[in-house]
Design a protein around this motif. Structure first.
Motif, short mmCIF file in Angstrom:
data_model
loop_
_atom_site.label_atom_id
_atom_site.label_comp_id
_atom_site.label_asym_id
_atom_site.label_seq_id
_atom_site.Cartn_x
_atom_site.Cartn_y
_atom_site.Cartn_z
N VAL A 78 0.84 -1.20 0.00
CA VAL A 78 0.00 0.00 0.00
C VAL A 78 0.88 1.25 0.00
O VAL A 78 0.60 2.22 -0.70
CB VAL A 78 -0.96 -0.02 1.21
CG1 VAL A 78 -1.60 1.33 1.39
CG2 VAL A 78 -2.01 -1.08 1.01
N THR A 79 1.99 1.17 0.74
CA THR A 79 2.93 2.30 0.73
C THR A 79 3.43 2.55 -0.69
O THR A 79 3.43 3.69 -1.17
CB THR A 79 4.11 2.00 1.66
OG1 THR A 79 3.60 1.37 2.83
CG2 THR A 79 4.85 3.25 2.01
N THR A 105 0.72 3.96 -2.98
CA THR A 105 0.47 5.38 -2.74
C THR A 105 1.53 6.23 -3.42
O THR A 105 1.23 7.21 -4.11
CB THR A 105 0.49 5.65 -1.22
OG1 THR A 105 -0.16 4.58 -0.58
CG2 THR A 105 -0.19 6.95 -0.90
N ILE A 131 0.98 6.27 -7.16
CA ILE A 131 -0.07 7.16 -7.64
C ILE A 131 0.36 8.62 -7.53
O ILE A 131 0.09 9.44 -8.41
CB ILE A 131 -1.37 6.89 -6.87
CG1 ILE A 131 -1.91 5.54 -7.31
CG2 ILE A 131 -2.40 7.97 -7.14
CD1 ILE A 131 -3.05 5.05 -6.49
N ARG A 132 1.09 8.93 -6.46
CA ARG A 132 1.56 10.31 -6.30
C ARG A 132 2.51 10.71 -7.43
O ARG A 132 2.42 11.82 -7.96
CB ARG A 132 2.32 10.46 -4.97
CG ARG A 132 1.46 10.56 -3.75
CD ARG A 132 0.88 11.95 -3.54
NE ARG A 132 1.84 13.03 -3.50
CZ ARG A 132 2.49 13.38 -2.40
NH1 ARG A 132 2.30 12.74 -1.28
NH2 ARG A 132 3.33 14.39 -2.44
N SER A 161 -9.87 2.50 -9.48
CA SER A 161 -9.65 1.48 -8.45
C SER A 161 -9.43 0.09 -9.07
O SER A 161 -8.80 -0.76 -8.46
CB SER A 161 -10.82 1.43 -7.47
OG SER A 161 -12.00 1.14 -8.16
N LEU A 198 -5.89 -0.58 -9.11
CA LEU A 198 -5.31 -0.94 -7.82
C LEU A 198 -5.56 -2.41 -7.48
O LEU A 198 -4.71 -3.06 -6.91
CB LEU A 198 -5.92 -0.07 -6.72
CG LEU A 198 -5.44 1.36 -6.74
CD1 LEU A 198 -6.00 2.12 -5.56
CD2 LEU A 198 -3.92 1.39 -6.70
#
Lengths: 415, 410
Positions: free
Chosen positions: A399-400, A403, A406-407, B244, B247
């Motif tokens: 998840v890190t 993130t 995406i940034r 999403s 993801l």
């Protein structure tokens, strides 16, 4: 119209949503749940009462007395089972005279209510009766109907026993930090290797020449072939005893002893008098990763390179830019976008990779990454809870990354 | 005469001499089974001298380029033979004369050709930075072609050749990767025959085909309406959904394995193909949806609006207009999903215990034990690879599209 369109859209997406929620999102949450529970692999088989039915008393002639015995046992040594009932159909030709108190007969159907049984409990239920001709003639008449047992036990997956032992165990293990370090080495160098190889391969095929299509197809082989096939081929190729590569190296006198590429943790050598270690198995596994996934970056980079406008190169040529300058100052900046997207995506996917290392080394010889550790803890050591705890760590790290991805992902590459 | 240029030319010759000799020597070893000791230094020296001669003639401005190349090749041959005492591959010329001769011809042609291509336009006098870099790049590209072709092709070559060997031949000489024609067709394909007769590979092949095709069908059934909704219909949460999806397919399978294993065990789905057919589509639907919605977006929406005007329902529009237009995309998605399902290993390995419903991946893994000889394992690998490679080569265009569009997944 607007509302109808909305409902239609939701309807069309509903099946997709349902299956993704059940198979992807559900397990993700379930991981957190399992990671704080003391679950072993064996606990997945829920405790039940085992039953064994047999005829006693050796009846010889019609009218002889016989006993029908059900021997019962709680399969679990540490879980009680509540509301246990046993039901069965009394075999044909068996006339019941008396039966255990817990049972009741309704025609040929017998139901016994055994209540709560303790862990490791053993008991039996007896029916006494007389037999008929038909009973004696039949082969094992008691097998005609299977006894049915019902009962409720605590399911270790759904009760409310929680423990932090899984996490404390994995974090306090010495190897956890080395696993984490190896994971990052593997991820960074595997990704980088695949990217560099892909960039190089794309440079080779960016000019047109006869046979280019064939080469492009060939270069994609490692990626499209099943992982089991290529992984086992590498294992056979690098085998220290019967592998082609080692035979070649030893016979040609390059090395004296065969090298165990996938089995040797490290080669020690000294550089300027400082003893150092070269992580051999890890390097081989990284080489495999780069080899197997370079086609992907190759494909992307080639597609991007072919869309670069050639005017620019002509202008640069006019101005006397050398080929390397053209590559460094023109091509590379144009490719930076796709390279960084590829790096981030491949980084995440290499981090997630399980099959390759598992098949090549099984996580031995200093190649155990986090994903292999999930399997190791959960299935090899049969501790599902600890495996899930490692999976939670994997998920948190992921998840890190996501993130960050995406940034920082460049928007113009369309991902 | 510039020392820098001379060094560059000499280096080019040296590199090609050594590379060609090592590659050809190793190939010779693998083809004949006898250990060749390629005389790399002799070859390097020969390449160096012949490169210098070539460029010297070139700088001298002689027009007869072919004659120069011939001279350079002749010198190459003479030097390599003299310095290696007429044994360039470390074997006496009596052994495998034909193969050695072929190797020698390839060596001379290869080095002479590579030198000629790399040093085209080079001079012994001053060379500009541009000219020097052109030579560097040609060398790097040449080496690149050789290295890439070898690292990609060698494992597949070893895989096929090992599967055609017998146990004794493998143990006797692991270097011998030639085809032993003397054992006849049945001897050659013995491992394959045994896999199909004794190891049930016919069944694995069927199961794999069934699972993969069913996965493709299920994936399309789910993802086509989903992708259409995301790309064409307006509804709250559309943008969020489209993102999403991306993801979802970054979630690693290994994270899902423990909960799915636990739940499927309790539901009795674990050791069944139904279980696999629930999990596989779930992992491929997001990819398929992502690829398809991109394609649907690219279709002109006027066509669909015209259809709507003419009284078709939404479903009618999808079936009669959108889907026929997106056949190429459907083809690449199907092929890509087929490939993922066919190659899938983790879930098949964790879920299937019953040899009657093994997929090929699972079946090949069961061959990886010390009791099963290596050539069987390699034959299994070939059986698993051939259908995928065949489909890949046959539909390369579609598949490459699919790969570039969807291979955000790996």
């Amino acid at each position: 119209m607007q509302r109808r369109e909305m409902w239609l859209a939701y309807l069309m997406l509903a099946p997709t949503f349902a299956i993704i929620l059940i198979i992807v999102a559900g397990p993700l949450l379930a991981n957190f749940w399992i990671s704080v529970k003391p679950v072993q692999l064996a606990d997945l088989r829920p405790p039940t009462v085992l039953v064994n039915e047999r005829v006693r008393g050796r009846p010889k002639a019609p009218g002889d007395e016989a006993r029908l015995e059900y021997r019962l046992r709680n399969s679990s040594q540490d879980e009680e089972i509540r509301d246990v009932t046993l039901s069965d159909v009394v075999p044909e030709g068996f006339t019941v005279i008396s039966h255990s108190e817990s049972c009741s007969l309704n025609g040929a159907k017998m139901t016994c209510d055994l209540g709560t049984v303790a862990p490791g409990w053993r008991g039996d239920v007896k029916l006494v009766g007389t037999v008929s001709e038909a009973f004696l003639a039949a082969h094992r008449p008691e097998r005609a109907s299977e006894p049915v047992i019902t009962g409720e036990a605590n399911n270790v997956l759904t009760n409310f026993d929680f423990t932090f032992e899984n996490f404390s165990r994995i974090f306090s293990a010495d190897e956890f930090w080395s696993v984490l370090r190896i994971t990052f080495y593997y991820t960074i160098f595997g990704t980088g290797g695949a990217l560099v190889l892909g960039l190089f391969a794309a440079q080779l095929l960016n000019t047109s020449f006869p046979g280019r299509g064939v080469l492009r197809g060939l270069f994609l082989f490692p990626y499209v072939s099943p992982v089991i096939a290529v992984a086992f081929t590498w294992v056979v190729l690098f085998d220290p005893f019967s592998g082609t590569l080692n035979a070649l190296l030893t016979k040609m006198g390059v090395v004296t002893d065969p090298i165990n590429f996938f089995g040797q943790r490290a080669i020690e050598f000294s550089f300027l008098g400082i003893p150092m270690e070269f992580p051999l198995a890890l390097t081989t596994v990284i080489a495999f990763e780069a080899w197997r996934y370079f086609p992907l970056s190759f494909l992307f980079i080639l597609a991007r390179m072919q869309s670069i406008n050639t005017d620019m190169y002509e202008a640069a040529e006019m101005d006397g830019a050398t080929p390397l300058q053209q590559f460094w100052y023109l091509s590379l900046p144009q490719l930076m976008g796709i390279l960084s997207v590829l790096f981030l995506l491949r980084f995440i996917w290499t981090f997630n990779k399980f099959d390759d290392i598992f098949l090549l080394t099984g996580g031995n010889a200093g190649t155990r990454t986090l994903t292999v550790d999930v399997y190791e803890q959960g299935f090899a050591l049969s501790n599902l809870g600890a495996g899930a705890a490692v999976a939670v760590v994997v998920f948190v790290v992921l998840v890190t990354f996501a993130t960050l991805f995406i940034r920082f992902s460049p928007k113009e590459e369309g991902l | 005469m510039k020392p820098g240029s001379i060094v560059l030319v000499a280096l080019t010759g040296l590199i090609w001499g050594v590379t060609a000799m090592v590659v050809i020597g190793v190939t010779l070893t693998l083809v004949t089974g006898d250990v060749a000791l390629p005389q790399a230094s002799a070859a390097g020296l020969a390449g160096l001298i012949s490169a210098l001669v070539l460029v010297w003639r070139q700088s001298a401005g002689h027009a007869g380029a072919m004659a120069d190349r011939g001279l350079s090749a002749a010198i190459l041959f003479v030097v390599v033979m003299v310095v290696s005492f007429a044994a360039p591959f470390g074997l006496s010329l009596g052994q495998h004369t034909l193969w050695q001769g072929l190797g020698l011809v390839l060596f001379v042609a290869g080095v002479a050709g590579a030198n000629a291509i790399c040093l085209d336009g080079a001079q012994l006098g001053a060379m500009s930075r541009y000219e020097r870099e052109v030579v560097y790049i040609r060398i790097a590209k040449g080496i690149g072609f050789v290295v890439f072709s070898i690292i990609v092709a060698l494992p597949f070559y070893v895989m096929i050749m090992t599967s055609l060997k017998s146990q004794q031949a493998l143990l006797a000489n692991p270097l011998d990767l030639s085809i032993d024609v003397s054992q006849g067709i049945s001897g050659l394909f013995r491992s394959y025959v045994e896999l199909f007769t004794q190891f049930n590979f016919g069944r694995y092949l069927m199961v794999s085909a069934f699972v993969s095709v069913a996965t493709v069908v299920l994936t399309l059934l789910f993802s086509v309406p989903g992708a259409y909704a995301v790309s064409r219909l307006r509804f709250p949460g559309q943008a969020f959904l489209a993102r999403s999806v991306l993801l979802i397919y970054m979630v690693p399978a290994i994270v899902l394995v423990i909960p799915l294993y636990a739940v499927f065990s309790q539901l009795g789905l674990r050791n069944t193909l139904t279980g696999l057919l629930i999990v596989y589509p779930a992992t491929t639907i997001p990819v398929a949806l992502y690829m398809l919605q991109g394609y649907f977006r690219g279709l002109p929406s006027e066509l669909e609006e015209a259809g709507l005007m003419d009284g078709l329902s939404r479903i009618g529009v999808i079936l009669k207009i959108t889907l026929p237009l997106s056949l190429p995309a459907l083809a690449s998605v199907s092929l890509y999903v087929f490939m993922i399902a066919w190659n899938e290993f983790l879930f098949a390995f964790m879920f299937l215990d019953d040899p009657d419903i093994f997929t090929l991946s699972r079946g090949v893994v069961s061959l990886n034990s010390s009791e099963v000889p290596r050539q069987h394992l390699m034959a299994g690998a070939v059986i698993a690879t051939v259908p995928v490679l065949f489909i890949f080569l046959w539909f390369e265009r579609f598949l490459v599209q699919g790969l570039t569009a969807g291979s955000v997944k790996g």
